[in-house]
Design a protein around this motif. Sequence first.
Motif, short mmCIF file in Angstrom:
data_model
loop_
_atom_site.label_atom_id
_atom_site.label_comp_id
_atom_site.label_asym_id
_atom_site.label_seq_id
_atom_site.Cartn_x
_atom_site.Cartn_y
_atom_site.Cartn_z
N GLU A 65 0.84 -1.19 0.00
CA GLU A 65 0.00 0.00 0.00
C GLU A 65 0.89 1.25 0.00
OE1 GLU A 65 -3.43 -0.15 -0.19
OE2 GLU A 65 -2.99 -2.27 -0.52
N LEU A 66 0.36 2.37 -0.51
CA LEU A 66 1.18 3.57 -0.66
C LEU A 66 1.81 4.04 0.64
CD1 LEU A 66 -0.87 5.73 -3.19
CD2 LEU A 66 1.23 4.42 -3.60
N ALA A 67 1.09 3.89 1.76
CA ALA A 67 1.61 4.34 3.05
C ALA A 67 2.47 3.29 3.74
CB ALA A 67 0.45 4.73 3.96
N GLN A 68 2.62 2.14 3.11
CA GLN A 68 3.32 1.03 3.76
C GLN A 68 4.83 1.24 3.74
OE1 GLN A 68 1.78 -2.72 2.43
NE2 GLN A 68 3.32 -3.93 3.51
N THR A 69 5.48 0.85 4.83
CA THR A 69 6.94 0.91 4.91
C THR A 69 7.50 -0.50 5.09
OG1 THR A 69 6.86 1.29 7.31
CG2 THR A 69 6.96 3.24 5.88
N CYS A 70 8.77 -0.65 4.73
CA CYS A 70 9.45 -1.93 4.85
C CYS A 70 10.82 -1.70 5.49
CB CYS A 70 9.61 -2.58 3.48
SG CYS A 70 8.05 -2.93 2.63
N MET A 71 11.56 -2.77 5.70
CA MET A 71 12.89 -2.69 6.29
C MET A 71 13.92 -3.17 5.29
SD MET A 71 14.16 -4.39 9.89
CE MET A 71 12.81 -3.58 10.75
N ASP A 72 15.02 -2.41 5.15
CA ASP A 72 16.05 -2.83 4.21
C ASP A 72 17.04 -3.77 4.88
OD1 ASP A 72 17.88 -1.30 5.69
OD2 ASP A 72 17.96 0.33 4.23
N ALA A 73 18.10 -4.13 4.15
CA ALA A 73 19.06 -5.11 4.65
C ALA A 73 19.82 -4.62 5.87
CB ALA A 73 20.04 -5.47 3.53
N GLN A 74 19.89 -3.29 6.05
CA GLN A 74 20.58 -2.72 7.21
C GLN A 74 19.62 -2.44 8.37
OE1 GLN A 74 21.31 -1.45 3.91
NE2 GLN A 74 22.89 -3.03 4.04
N GLY A 75 18.37 -2.83 8.21
CA GLY A 75 17.39 -2.62 9.28
C GLY A 75 16.76 -1.24 9.27
N LYS A 76 16.97 -0.46 8.21
CA LYS A 76 16.39 0.87 8.11
C LYS A 76 15.02 0.81 7.45
CE LYS A 76 20.85 3.28 7.82
NZ LYS A 76 21.70 4.19 7.00
N ILE A 77 14.13 1.70 7.90
CA ILE A 77 12.78 1.76 7.36
C ILE A 77 12.78 2.59 6.07
CG2 ILE A 77 10.41 2.50 7.80
CD1 ILE A 77 11.33 0.12 9.50
N TRP A 78 12.09 2.09 5.05
CA TRP A 78 11.99 2.83 3.80
C TRP A 78 10.57 2.73 3.26
CZ3 TRP A 78 11.62 0.24 -1.16
CH2 TRP A 78 11.67 -1.16 -1.07
N GLY A 79 10.20 3.68 2.41
CA GLY A 79 8.83 3.75 1.90
C GLY A 79 8.60 2.83 0.72
N CYS A 80 8.41 1.55 1.01
CA CYS A 80 8.29 0.57 -0.07
C CYS A 80 7.00 0.74 -0.88
CB CYS A 80 8.38 -0.85 0.49
SG CYS A 80 7.19 -1.24 1.79
N GLY A 81 5.95 1.30 -0.28
CA GLY A 81 4.72 1.51 -1.03
C GLY A 81 4.89 2.54 -2.12
N GLN A 82 5.54 3.66 -1.81
CA GLN A 82 5.81 4.68 -2.81
C GLN A 82 6.81 4.18 -3.85
OE1 GLN A 82 4.50 7.78 -3.16
NE2 GLN A 82 3.12 7.56 -1.42
N TRP A 83 7.79 3.42 -3.39
CA TRP A 83 8.78 2.86 -4.31
C TRP A 83 8.14 1.90 -5.30
CZ3 TRP A 83 10.43 -2.31 -4.80
CH2 TRP A 83 11.55 -2.51 -5.62
N SER A 84 7.21 1.08 -4.83
CA SER A 84 6.52 0.14 -5.71
C SER A 84 5.74 0.89 -6.78
CB SER A 84 5.58 -0.75 -4.88
OG SER A 84 4.86 -1.63 -5.72
N MET A 85 5.05 1.97 -6.40
CA MET A 85 4.31 2.77 -7.38
C MET A 85 5.27 3.36 -8.41
SD MET A 85 1.79 6.08 -6.87
CE MET A 85 3.14 7.17 -6.38
N ALA A 86 6.42 3.87 -7.95
CA ALA A 86 7.41 4.44 -8.86
C ALA A 86 7.96 3.38 -9.81
CB ALA A 86 8.54 5.07 -8.06
#
Length: 234
Positions: A60-81
Amino acid sequence: MGLGVAFPSVKTGGLEAAQTATFAPDKTTPQYSGKARIIDGDTLALGAVKVRLHGIDAPELAQTCMDAQGKIWGCGQWSMAALQSLAQDTVQCAQTDVDRYGRIVAVCRAAGVNLNHAMVAHGAAFAYAKYSTDYITAENQARKSSLGLWQGGAQKPAAYRAEKRAQAQQDHAAVQEPAPKGCTIKGNISKSGRLYHLPGSRWYEKTQINTKNGEHWFCSEEQALRAGWRAAKG
């Protein structure tokens, strides 16, 4: 060929696998084409027609995920892009179904690329196994390569939506106020206007009252009518 999206630290794969994924609709399959307006990572619009990509589920657009270093990133916006990057050319969609929201469910292509498959192959969306197994192999490959959503922690979108619905229900229930003694008629404000609900009526139990938002408890129908409310149907 990269995705060229706004999160360069997120590893993605090439389009080779996506270009070999085939879908051959027959002559009776409804077809739609045009310049796409991207709504989110699994939904686009071709003019007035909303299209949900078959067999995939993106964050979902507001959804966030965790990267390999444990940092939060905006995966929902990234997926749309990611979908915007893939769908820059004319998009052609072959309908497979219609969902409960009235959207066309389809397999779509742009510049010879199967968008449904490409989104999963890049790790920009999940295979939606509840509805289709078409992209399970692509998902497994993306997971093994730690691409996109698979490089860290990512909650499945369906689970994210379920949590949001449950939280909204809890928040709604939290504002329910007890009825004043002898005043059990619910004066609710909704998109249908100011309606009052009598005990035992169809929507009475599901209707929540929040006086801070201008809603009221009424002691009689006459009182509700004088205040400008009207009876709810059913």
